[in-house]
Design a protein around this motif. Structure first.
Motif, PDB file in Angstrom:
ATOM      1  N   UNK A   1       0.895  -1.723  -0.081  1.00 14.77           N
ATOM      2  CA  UNK A   1       0.123   0.143  -0.454  1.00 14.77           C
ATOM      3  C   UNK A   1       0.999   1.153  -0.369  1.00 14.77           C
ATOM      4  N   UNK A   2       0.575   1.802  -0.521  1.00 15.12           N
ATOM      5  CA  UNK A   2       1.048   3.115  -1.181  1.00 15.12           C
ATOM      6  C   UNK A   2       0.725   4.638  -0.787  1.00 15.12           C
ATOM      7  N   UNK A   3       0.757   6.225  -0.191  1.00 14.33           N
ATOM      8  CA  UNK A   3       0.442   6.668  -0.237  1.00 14.33           C
ATOM      9  C   UNK A   3       0.920   7.582  -1.428  1.00 14.33           C
ATOM     10  N   UNK A   4      -0.355   9.163  -1.640  1.00 19.19           N
ATOM     11  CA  UNK A   4      -0.173  10.020  -2.529  1.00 19.19           C
ATOM     12  C   UNK A   4      -0.008  11.012  -1.945  1.00 19.19           C
TER      13      UNK A   4
ATOM     14  N   UNK B   1      -7.304  -1.180  -1.675  1.00 22.91           N
ATOM     15  CA  UNK B   1      -8.302  -0.658  -1.043  1.00 22.91           C
ATOM     16  C   UNK B   1      -9.714   0.152  -1.830  1.00 22.91           C
ATOM     17  N   UNK B   2      -9.766  -0.097  -2.989  1.00 17.20           N
ATOM     18  CA  UNK B   2     -10.827  -0.412  -3.535  1.00 17.20           C
ATOM     19  C   UNK B   2     -11.822  -1.933  -2.946  1.00 17.20           C
TER      20      UNK B   2
ATOM     21  N   UNK C   1      -7.593   4.639   4.712  1.00 13.80           N
ATOM     22  CA  UNK C   1      -6.072   3.922   3.581  1.00 13.80           C
ATOM     23  C   UNK C   1      -7.327   4.962   2.578  1.00 13.80           C
ATOM     24  N   UNK C   2      -8.196   5.325   2.078  1.00 13.75           N
ATOM     25  CA  UNK C   2      -8.242   6.186   1.093  1.00 13.75           C
ATOM     26  C   UNK C   2      -7.841   6.858   0.821  1.00 13.75           C
ATOM     27  N   UNK C   3      -7.723   7.909   2.330  1.00 12.00           N
ATOM     28  CA  UNK C   3      -7.456   9.499   2.028  1.00 12.00           C
ATOM     29  C   UNK C   3      -6.005   9.308   1.831  1.00 12.00           C
TER      30      UNK C   3
END
Length: 265
Positions: free
Chosen positions: A1-4, A100-101, A230-232
């Motif tokens: 999982x990566x973060x934007x 995440x989806x 996670x969505x954020x």
């Protein structure tokens, strides 16, 4: 999982607002669960004797949530090194990943099933005579799971209007508090914390804030908080979490009052 999401790299970024940011973050984890528990128990005590108790409680929630959100906004504005993007105030920079989806779809499925179950028929509650012969809180052990949540749900038209405002407020204010601001403080305090642990921390803090709902409520809202985090983190914006959160809360407007416990009307 990566973060934007671009999170603050250091707590020094908060500048003169460091102390206030730390105090607010501690309050969200320690103080909010206690305050919420006390306020909800008082509300349940009034509910059995005061027909306006639910509307009064909704108004109090609106004042408290917007008030705390405003305080946090002031703290952020006093932090010269923390940009709007670092607290999620901006348009999404990318779509969430497959994991995440999948979590979002699973959450929405559970939400739909729970709403359908509530709409399907009346929910059993403790016998009215039990509630009458005990003081507020004494019948708690006889209450079914989810009792605290069911007590909050609107029955009349005026209650539904106020509840709609509460649902939108929860979506906006709680995402700003627990995802935008709180995660910025955590990331600044522990810069090397992996995204997965940030999600767990966000979920735990949000779950504890719902301690008044009991263990099942803490776990359920904790999962919700983790998925929204996670969505954020995956989109770099609070926009989608706000919309999801508000929709999840507003779904209760689809539940007719006839499907709610008579003892709590």
């Amino acid at each position: 999982m990566s973060a934007a999401t671009a999170l603050p790299a250091s707590f020094a970024d908060f500048g003169p607002a460091q102390l206030a940011a730390g105090i607010v973050a501690v309050y969200l984890v320690v103080g909010e669960p206690f305050v919420g528990y006390v306020l909800h128990r008082r509300f349940e005590g009034r509910l059995r004797t005061d027909p306006a108790a639910r509307r009064s409680f909704y108004r109090r929630l609106l004042v408290l949530e917007w008030g705390l959100a405003l305080i946090v906004l002031v703290v952020w504005l006093a932090a010269p090194g923390v940009s709007a993007a670092e607290v999620g105030l901006g348009w999404p920079t990318r779509w969430p990943g497959p994991f995440t989806w999948a979590a979002v779809l699973g959450l929405l499925l559970l939400v739909l099933l729970s709403t359908r179950a509530l709409r399907g028929g009346a929910v059993a509650g403790p016998p009215p005579e039990v509630l009458r012969r005990t003081r507020p809180g004494e019948a708690r052990h006889a209450e079914p799971p989810g009792h605290a949540t069911l007590a909050l749900l609107p029955r009349s038209r005026s209650e539904r209007r106020l509840f709609g405002l509460v649902g939108v407020t929860a979506g906006v204010c709680e995402e700003w508090l627990y995802r935008g601001f709180f995660l910025a403080v955590v990331a600044a305090l522990v810069p090397a914390l992996p995204v997965g642990l940030l999600v767990l921390v966000a979920g735990a803090a949000f779950g504890l804030a719902h301690a008044y709902q009991g263990l099942s409520g803490v776990l359920t809202t904790g999962v919700l908080g983790g998925v929204l985090a996670a969505v954020y983190l995956g989109t770099g914006s609070l926009l989608l979490p706000v919309l999801l959160h508000a929709a999840i809360d507003l779904r209760f407007l689809l539940v007719p009052s006839s499907a709610l416990p008579a003892a709590l009307r």
